[in-house]
Design a protein around this motif. Structure first.
Motif, PDB file in Angstrom:
ATOM      1  N   PRO A   4     -90.432  36.310 -70.756  1.00  0.00           N
ATOM      2  CA  PRO A   4     -90.036  34.933 -70.587  1.00  0.00           C
ATOM      3  C   PRO A   4     -89.833  34.873 -69.304  1.00  0.00           C
ATOM      4  O   PRO A   4     -88.963  35.706 -68.580  1.00  0.00           O
ATOM      5  CB  PRO A   4     -89.098  34.413 -71.607  1.00  0.00           C
ATOM      6  CG  PRO A   4     -88.150  35.754 -71.680  1.00  0.00           C
ATOM      7  CD  PRO A   4     -89.108  36.844 -71.923  1.00  0.00           C
ATOM      8  N   ARG A   5     -90.000  33.554 -68.471  1.00  0.00           N
ATOM      9  CA  ARG A   5     -89.612  33.272 -67.255  1.00  0.00           C
ATOM     10  C   ARG A   5     -88.572  32.181 -67.075  1.00  0.00           C
ATOM     11  O   ARG A   5     -87.979  31.857 -66.095  1.00  0.00           O
ATOM     12  CB  ARG A   5     -90.971  32.569 -66.467  1.00  0.00           C
ATOM     13  CG  ARG A   5     -91.899  33.637 -66.247  1.00  0.00           C
ATOM     14  CD  ARG A   5     -93.175  33.183 -66.059  1.00  0.00           C
ATOM     15  NE  ARG A   5     -93.736  32.279 -67.227  1.00  0.00           N
ATOM     16  CZ  ARG A   5     -94.792  31.801 -67.259  1.00  0.00           C
ATOM     17  NH1 ARG A   5     -95.854  31.716 -66.564  1.00  0.00           N
ATOM     18  NH2 ARG A   5     -95.217  31.045 -68.547  1.00  0.00           N
ATOM     19  N   THR A   6     -88.537  31.543 -68.434  1.00  0.00           N
ATOM     20  CA  THR A   6     -87.343  30.473 -68.291  1.00  0.00           C
ATOM     21  C   THR A   6     -86.232  30.453 -69.512  1.00  0.00           C
ATOM     22  O   THR A   6     -86.691  31.318 -70.481  1.00  0.00           O
ATOM     23  CB  THR A   6     -87.847  29.114 -68.396  1.00  0.00           C
ATOM     24  OG1 THR A   6     -88.818  28.824 -69.524  1.00  0.00           O
ATOM     25  CG2 THR A   6     -89.172  28.944 -67.194  1.00  0.00           C
ATOM     26  N   ALA A   7     -85.393  29.595 -69.365  1.00  0.00           N
ATOM     27  CA  ALA A   7     -84.344  29.647 -70.666  1.00  0.00           C
ATOM     28  C   ALA A   7     -85.114  29.199 -71.874  1.00  0.00           C
ATOM     29  O   ALA A   7     -84.826  29.621 -72.965  1.00  0.00           O
ATOM     30  CB  ALA A   7     -83.315  28.694 -70.339  1.00  0.00           C
ATOM     31  N   SER A   8     -86.115  28.234 -71.789  1.00  0.00           N
ATOM     32  CA  SER A   8     -86.793  27.811 -72.948  1.00  0.00           C
ATOM     33  C   SER A   8     -87.572  28.831 -73.409  1.00  0.00           C
ATOM     34  O   SER A   8     -87.991  28.686 -74.707  1.00  0.00           O
ATOM     35  CB  SER A   8     -87.646  26.364 -72.424  1.00  0.00           C
ATOM     36  OG  SER A   8     -86.693  25.260 -72.024  1.00  0.00           O
ATOM     37  N   GLU A   9     -88.249  29.594 -72.626  1.00  0.00           N
ATOM     38  CA  GLU A   9     -89.138  30.598 -73.251  1.00  0.00           C
ATOM     39  C   GLU A   9     -88.305  31.812 -73.620  1.00  0.00           C
ATOM     40  O   GLU A   9     -88.836  32.333 -74.835  1.00  0.00           O
ATOM     41  CB  GLU A   9     -89.898  31.251 -71.703  1.00  0.00           C
ATOM     42  CG  GLU A   9     -90.840  30.266 -71.342  1.00  0.00           C
ATOM     43  CD  GLU A   9     -91.938  30.775 -70.276  1.00  0.00           C
ATOM     44  OE1 GLU A   9     -91.813  31.947 -70.054  1.00  0.00           O
ATOM     45  OE2 GLU A   9     -92.880  30.263 -69.897  1.00  0.00           O
ATOM     46  N   VAL A  10     -87.063  31.937 -73.156  1.00  0.00           N
ATOM     47  CA  VAL A  10     -86.132  32.783 -73.932  1.00  0.00           C
ATOM     48  C   VAL A  10     -85.894  32.493 -75.348  1.00  0.00           C
ATOM     49  O   VAL A  10     -85.901  33.096 -76.324  1.00  0.00           O
ATOM     50  CB  VAL A  10     -84.973  32.921 -73.219  1.00  0.00           C
ATOM     51  CG1 VAL A  10     -83.972  33.920 -74.024  1.00  0.00           C
ATOM     52  CG2 VAL A  10     -85.233  33.726 -71.745  1.00  0.00           C
ATOM     53  N   ALA A  11     -85.710  31.209 -75.455  1.00  0.00           N
ATOM     54  CA  ALA A  11     -85.240  30.471 -76.599  1.00  0.00           C
ATOM     55  C   ALA A  11     -86.678  30.775 -77.754  1.00  0.00           C
ATOM     56  O   ALA A  11     -86.229  30.908 -78.791  1.00  0.00           O
ATOM     57  CB  ALA A  11     -84.916  29.034 -76.420  1.00  0.00           C
ATOM     58  N   ALA A  12     -87.670  30.283 -77.020  1.00  0.00           N
ATOM     59  CA  ALA A  12     -88.969  30.479 -77.889  1.00  0.00           C
ATOM     60  C   ALA A  12     -89.042  31.964 -78.553  1.00  0.00           C
ATOM     61  O   ALA A  12     -89.533  32.234 -79.714  1.00  0.00           O
ATOM     62  CB  ALA A  12     -90.002  30.110 -77.264  1.00  0.00           C
ATOM     63  N   ALA A  13     -88.747  32.835 -77.429  1.00  0.00           N
ATOM     64  CA  ALA A  13     -88.923  34.325 -77.814  1.00  0.00           C
ATOM     65  C   ALA A  13     -88.100  34.669 -79.103  1.00  0.00           C
ATOM     66  O   ALA A  13     -88.294  35.533 -80.101  1.00  0.00           O
ATOM     67  CB  ALA A  13     -88.620  35.183 -76.467  1.00  0.00           C
ATOM     68  N   VAL A  14     -86.688  34.463 -78.743  1.00  0.00           N
ATOM     69  CA  VAL A  14     -85.437  34.825 -79.755  1.00  0.00           C
ATOM     70  C   VAL A  14     -85.992  34.296 -81.161  1.00  0.00           C
ATOM     71  O   VAL A  14     -85.492  34.720 -82.237  1.00  0.00           O
ATOM     72  CB  VAL A  14     -84.209  34.609 -79.333  1.00  0.00           C
ATOM     73  CG1 VAL A  14     -83.592  33.217 -79.305  1.00  0.00           C
ATOM     74  CG2 VAL A  14     -83.342  35.541 -80.197  1.00  0.00           C
ATOM     75  N   VAL A  15     -86.232  33.059 -81.262  1.00  0.00           N
ATOM     76  CA  VAL A  15     -86.678  32.485 -82.518  1.00  0.00           C
ATOM     77  C   VAL A  15     -87.805  33.162 -83.196  1.00  0.00           C
ATOM     78  O   VAL A  15     -87.974  33.467 -84.588  1.00  0.00           O
ATOM     79  CB  VAL A  15     -87.085  30.773 -82.235  1.00  0.00           C
ATOM     80  CG1 VAL A  15     -87.673  30.171 -83.667  1.00  0.00           C
ATOM     81  CG2 VAL A  15     -85.801  30.100 -82.005  1.00  0.00           C
ATOM     82  N   PHE A  16     -88.781  33.491 -82.323  1.00  0.00           N
ATOM     83  CA  PHE A  16     -90.149  34.234 -82.886  1.00  0.00           C
ATOM     84  C   PHE A  16     -89.500  35.533 -83.370  1.00  0.00           C
ATOM     85  O   PHE A  16     -89.931  35.864 -84.343  1.00  0.00           O
ATOM     86  CB  PHE A  16     -91.080  34.448 -81.725  1.00  0.00           C
ATOM     87  CG  PHE A  16     -92.097  35.332 -81.892  1.00  0.00           C
ATOM     88  CD1 PHE A  16     -93.115  34.890 -82.758  1.00  0.00           C
ATOM     89  CD2 PHE A  16     -91.979  36.844 -81.512  1.00  0.00           C
ATOM     90  CE1 PHE A  16     -94.050  35.991 -83.000  1.00  0.00           C
ATOM     91  CE2 PHE A  16     -93.015  37.480 -81.668  1.00  0.00           C
ATOM     92  CZ  PHE A  16     -94.106  37.223 -82.215  1.00  0.00           C
ATOM     93  N   ALA A  17     -88.678  36.226 -82.647  1.00  0.00           N
ATOM     94  CA  ALA A  17     -88.213  37.587 -83.174  1.00  0.00           C
ATOM     95  C   ALA A  17     -87.366  37.502 -84.416  1.00  0.00           C
ATOM     96  O   ALA A  17     -87.541  38.110 -85.189  1.00  0.00           O
ATOM     97  CB  ALA A  17     -87.475  38.169 -81.829  1.00  0.00           C
ATOM     98  N   GLY A  18     -86.659  36.293 -84.368  1.00  0.00           N
ATOM     99  CA  GLY A  18     -85.766  36.086 -85.530  1.00  0.00           C
ATOM    100  C   GLY A  18     -86.657  36.034 -86.830  1.00  0.00           C
ATOM    101  O   GLY A  18     -86.412  36.561 -88.096  1.00  0.00           O
ATOM    102  N   ALA A  19     -87.781  35.331 -86.728  1.00  0.00           N
ATOM    103  CA  ALA A  19     -88.718  35.134 -87.876  1.00  0.00           C
ATOM    104  C   ALA A  19     -89.585  36.401 -88.331  1.00  0.00           C
ATOM    105  O   ALA A  19     -89.917  36.331 -89.342  1.00  0.00           O
ATOM    106  CB  ALA A  19     -89.682  34.092 -87.482  1.00  0.00           C
TER     107      ALA A  19
END
Length: 430
Positions: A42-57
């Motif tokens: 990720p390049r932004t905080a929003s992309e980090v958020a998307a990444a961790v939600v994806f990983a959690g799922a």
């Protein structure tokens, strides 16, 4: 292996898999070769958020990596997902009068030092330029100015955090104070730091002395070193490496004097059986963590490590450390002076509770030696250990967690990680 959920569109061009040409340079840490199923960048905080939600799922193992050394080995995995923060590497002075610098977790300390050099500032950080900001600034930060300016976390004024459920939170003394407490020392347990606001210190050229001492087998050299540093001016911090060669022992010391007064390093030359060699110079802080240190981490220094914090060395503990150094497997024993400004901070102020010890000992074994050899070599010093610095623990367990976070501190960290990450997404490790 669980099936991966559909990758969010925002991450579609930020994913690296085993077939990607970038994969060999991103799969591993400095000390271990790994084979994750997917690396997200990720390049932004929003992309980090998307990444961790994806990983959690996904329910797959998850590692978060700031891009630096990753000596603990936790920043990559086999068969899971890695969230690589190396592209969140901004360094920005946001308040020149207060010397507040906003730094991304993916920056490395060499680039931070280089960026601050024109201001005549520094941030107390690790002792190698390739160390990543995020991994160090969430765990403690023992570096060249430990006794002079304390830990890196002692200068953090705010942290922007992405929680395991994707929420973005700013934590400081007034906003989310419990999260702010945990992020300074146990940050990887409760969230993903995406930016730090850190107060730099004005620092002109510093004194750097290199000394090579012959040390005695009984530990008197180490005991004298420890006793001297316990009472030395705060401007002096030292790091040492013990070498065992054919029955002789050498202690290589690097002494850093924050105010440039190299006279403070001179007494160190009298601590051993004899002074073998010495060099001293004035240098900018950036020379201690130069950009020449920067390199990719591809498992090139395979090793396994553990650490222990100790009070001022006694005859018994110093002798035990010499026993460790003399072990037949030839381990690497590093010794760092702590105390000073670190111990001036209340032990309950941050999640790093070790505010009374004076020495950090780090032991590493290299192939073909492994965990059994490390444990055998370390056994002599175990009775004297009073806490641990978790970034040097290659085999994190509940036992090592409690060494790093003893008593009330550990109870509070456990409670907060369950509060901020109840599903345990950030604790999924292989």
């Amino acid at each position: 292996m669980p099936d991966l959920p559909e990758l969010p569109e925002v991450l579609s061009d930020r994913a690296v898999g085993p077939g990607d040409r970038r994969y060999p340079r991103l799969r591993s840490t400095y000390t271990k070769v790994h084979s994750p199923e997917l690396i997200l960048m990720p390049r932004t905080a929003s992309e980090v958020a998307a990444a961790v939600v994806f990983a959690g799922a996904s329910e797959m193992p998850l590692s978060v990596r700031s891009g630096g050394h990753g000596l603990s080995g936790r920043s990559s995995n086999d068969g899971g997902i890695v969230i690589d923060l190396s592209e969140l590497d901004q360094i920005e002075v946001i308040d020149r009068d207060a010397r507040i610098v906003r730094i991304g977790p993916g920056a490395r300390w060499a680039t931070v030092a280089d960026a601050l050099a024109p201001y005549g500032w520094a941030i107390s950080s690790g002792d190698h330029g390739n160390v990543g900001v995020g991994g160090l600034a969430t765990a403690g930060g023992i570096g060249w100015f430990a006794r002079s300016y304390g830990l890196t976390i002692d200068h953090i004024r705010a942290v922007d955090v992405v929680l395991a459920d994707g929420r973005q939170v700013r934590a400081d003394a007034d906003n989310e104070p419990d999260l702010f407490w945990a992020m300074r020392g146990a940050g990887d347990s409760v969230g993903i730091a995406v930016a730090f606001e850190i107060e730099a210190v004005p620092l002109p050229d510093v004194g750097v002395a290199q000394l090579l001492l012959e040390a005695d087998r009984n530990g008197d050299t180490l005991r004298r070193w420890s006793e001297h540093l316990a009472d030395a001016p705060l401007e002096l911090t030292t790091n040492g490496i013990m070498f065992s060669r054919g029955g002789s022992f050498l202690l290589q010391l690097t002494a850093v004097v924050a105010d440039g007064n190299l006279k403070l390093a001179k007494p160190l030359g009298k601590l051993g059986l004899r002074l073998v060699d010495q060099h001293a110079q004035l240098a900018p802080y950036s020379a201690l963590v130069p950009t020449g240190h920067l390199h990719p981490n591809m498992g090139q220094q395979r090793s396994i490590s553990t650490s222990g914090l100790l009070p001022t060395l006694t005859r018994g503990s110093a002798r035990a450390l010499m026993d460790v150094s003399a072990h037949p497997t030839g381990p690497l024993l590093q010794l760092r002076s702590v105390g000073g400004a670190i111990n001036a901070v209340d032990r309950e102020a941050t999640a790093y509770p070790h505010r009374h010890q004076q020495v950090l000992a780090i032991l590493s074994e290299f192939p073909p030696s492994g965990g059994a050899e490390l444990d055998a070599a370390w056994r002599a010093v175990v009775p004297y250990v009073d806490g641990a610095y978790r970034n040097f623990e290659s085999r994190p367990t509940e036992r090592t967690f409690r060494q790093a976070f003893p008593g009330v501190a550990g109870d509070r960290v456990s409670k907060l990680r369950d509060h901020f990450d109840p599903a345990g997404v950030l604790r999924r490790q292989t």
